[in-house]
Write an enzyme that holds these catalytic residues in place. Structure first.
Site: not given
Ligand code: MV4
Length: 445
Positions: A163, A199, A201, A234, A290
Site C-alpha cells: 500500500g 528494487e 525503480y 495509493h 483476500r
Molecule cells: C513500485 C513502483 C515502482 N517501481 N515498485 C506502491 C504501492 C506498492 N503496492 C507498490 N508500489 C509501487 N511499487 C517499483 N519497483 C511504484 C509503485 C507505486 C504504485 C504502484 C501501483 C499503483 C500505484 C502506485 C503509485 C505510486 C507508486
C-alpha cells in the site's frame, strides 16, 4: 456446507457477502459497531450482534468479540471481506482452534504474502517474474553493493509494507543510505518492523493484477486481469478489465503462469497477484490473499460469483468450473464512489437526503447506503461502487457516462462528479494512462 456464516465486516462488502449467503441458502450473522446499527446489511441479515463501540480496534478488529458472536449464534464459518481481519494470519489460526472455518486461504499463505520479501522469494521460486531487487538489507555495504547490481534509480521498500507506506526512491548512490534510513524509520513507526529491501525503480508502470481462485488441493484458475492504474495516494479510484494495455497473447502468458504457480503453491480461495507492467514486461510486486474491492469487474466479464466460489472452496466443495470454461466477455469498469469532496478529497460524512442510483442493462451498484442513511465518520469513505459492463470498451464508457448522469446522491459530497470528468477525458478514452496519470491530471497537468 456451512450451517451459518458470520460476516466480519461492514458497508458495501458486508452486503455483498450477505447476498451470496442468501443465494446459497446459508443464514448469515451480521456483526456491527454501535455506529453501524442502521446499516443495510444489519437490517437484511437473519441475525445481528453488536460487537462494540465505533472504533474499529474495539469492534471490527476485536477478535474476542467476533469469536463470542460466533459462539452465541452458532456460526461455523467467518467471511472477513476485505480490510479489517481479512489478511490477519493470527485470526485465521484462532478461528481454526475454535473449529470455525476462515473463508480464505491458510494462515501460512497469509503470513508468507504479508512479508513482502518472503512473498517475492515465493513468487520467484514458483516461476512468476519479479522486479529485480535485493532481499532484506543487512548493512550499508550490502545496500551499496545490491543497489550497484540493480542499477539506479532504486526503490527502498518496507518488508512489512504494501500500500505504499515506507517507500523511498534513491536516484543516485549518494542518497541511498539516507533513503534507507528514512524508509526504515517510517516502517518502524507504521509496522513495528524496520526491515527494508531494494528494487529497481520503474518510472511509468501500469498496475495490472491477476485474479485467481485456488481449490487448496493443487488446482487454481485465473479470471484474467484488472487494470488498476488510476489511483490517488495509493487508493484505487477506477478499475477496469480487460486492461487496455495488453493483448490476448500477453494476458494468456502471464495469467497461465500465475494460475499454475498458485496451483503448485496449494493456494486456497480467492487471491490477487499484483504486477507492475512496463515496456511489455510484467513484474510481480505483491499478492493480496483476500477478496478485493474491485472484484466485481472480474465478475462482470467472467460471469463468476467470486464470493460464492470462496464459500464453496472453504467448505471443501472445490471450484465449480474449470479453466477451459472461463470466457472473458466484453469490458467492465468500476468507479469507487466515496463520500468525499470531489476536488479536495476531504471526507464528507453525514445524512444522505436524496439517493437515486442508476440502473438498466450492464449497470451494477454495490452499496450499503440508502436515502435517509447517515454515513458515520469513523471508517473509510467508500460508500459504493458503480460497475458498468458492455460488449466493448467504447460502449462501456458511453454506458458509464449515461449511468453517472442518472446518479444522484444529495446531502453529502461524493466523487461522482470526478468520474463525469474522467469519462470524457481523451487519455482515458484511449486507455492511455499509467500509475501517475490521475495525480498529474488532478494537479492540472
Ligand atoms: C513500485 C513502483 C515502482 N517501481 N515498485 C506502491 C504501492 C506498492 N503496492 C507498490 N508500489 C509501487 N511499487 C517499483 N519497483 C511504484 C509503485 C507505486 C504504485 C504502484 C501501483 C499503483 C500505484 C502506485 C503509485 C505510486 C507508486
Amino acid at each position: 456446507m456451512f450451517s451459518k456464516i458470520l460476516i466480519a465486516n461492514r458497508g458495501e462488502i458486508a452486503l455483498r457477502v450477505l447476498r451470496a449467503c442468501k443465494e446459497l441458502g446459508i443464514p448469515a450473522v451480521a456483526v456491527h459497531s454501535t455506529a453501524d446499527a442502521e446499516a443495510m446489511h444489519v437490517r437484511l441479515a437473519e441475525e445481528s450482534v453488536c460487537i462494540g463501540p465505533p472504533a474499529a480496534r474495539e469492534s471490527y478488529l476485536n477478535i474476542p468479540q467476533i469469536l463470542a458472536a460466533c459462539e452465541i449464534t452458532g456460526a461455523d464459518a467467518v467471511h472477513p471481506g476485505y480490510g479489517f481481519l481479512s489478511e490477519n494470519a493470527r485470526f485465521a489460526e484462532i478461528l481454526a482452534a475454535h473449529k470455525i472455518t476462515f473463508i480464505g486461504p491458510t494462515a501460512e499463505h497469509i503470513r508468507i504474502m504479508g512479508d513482502k520479501i518472503e512473498a517475492k522469494r515465493t513468487a520467484k521460486r514458483l516461476g512468476i517474474p519479479v522486479v529485480p531487487g535485493s532481499e532484506g538489507i543487512t548493512s550499508d555495504a550490502h545496500a551499496q553493493k545490491a543497489a550497484g547490481e540493480i542499477g539506479f534509480p532504486v526503490l527502498v521498500k518496507a518488508a512489512a509494507g504494501g500500500g505504499g507506506r515506507g517507500m523511498k526512491v534513491a536516484y543516485t548512490p549518494e542518497v541511498l543510505l539516507e533513503a534507507i534510513a528514512t524508509a526504515r524509520a517510517e516502517a518502524k513507526a507504521a509496522f513495528g518492523d524496520d526491515t527494508v529491501y531494494l528494487e529497481k525503480y520503474l518510472d511509468k508502470p501500469r498496475h495490472i493484477e491477476i485474479q485467481v481462485l485456488g481449490d487448496g488441493k493443487g488446482y487454481a484458475v485465473h479470471l484474467g486481469e484488472r487494470d488498476c492504474s488510476l489511483q490517488r495516494r495509493h487508493q484505487k479510484v477506477w478499475e477496469e478489465a480487460p486492461s487496455p494495455a495488453i493483448d490476448e497473447k500477453a494476458r494468456k502468458k502471464i495469467a497461465t503462469t500465475v494460475a499454475k504457480a498458485m496451483g503448485d503453491l496449494g493456494y486456497s480461495g480467492a487471491g490477487t497477484i499484483e504486477f507492475l507492467y512496463q515496456d511489455g514486461e510484467f513484474y510481480f510486486i505483491e499478492m493480496n490473499t483476500r477478496l478485493q474491492v474491485e472484484h466485481p469487474v472480474t465478475e462482470a466479464i467472467t460471469g463468476v460469483d467470486l464470493v460464492k466460489e470462496q464459500i464453496r472452496v472453504a467448505a471443501g466443495l472445490g471450484i465449480s468450473f474449470r479453466q477451459e470454461d472461463v470466457k472473458l466477455k466484453g469490458h467492465a469498469i468500476e468507479c469507487r464512489i466515496n463520500a468525499e469532496d470531489p476536488r479536495t478529497f476531504a471526507p464528507s460524512p453525514g445524512r444522505i437526503t436524496y439517493y437515486h442510483p442508476p440502473g438498466g442493462l450492464g449497470v451494477r451498484v454495490d452499496s450499503g447506503v440508502y436515502q435517509g442513511y447517515k454515513i458515520p465518520p469513523y471508517y473509510d469513505s467508500l460508500i459504493g461502487k458503480l460497475i458498468i459492463h458492455a460488449p466493448t470498451r467504447q460502449e462501456c464508457l458511453a454506458r458509464l457516462r449515461r449511468a453517472l448522469d442518472e446518479f444522484v446522491v444529495d446531502g453529502i459530497s461524493s466523487t461522482v462528479p470526478l468520474f463525469r470528468s474522467l469519462v470524457d477525458n481523451v487519455d482515458i478514452a484511449h486507455g492511455d494512462y499509467d500509475i501517475h496519470w490521475l495525480e498529474k491530471h488532478l494537479a492540472g497537468e
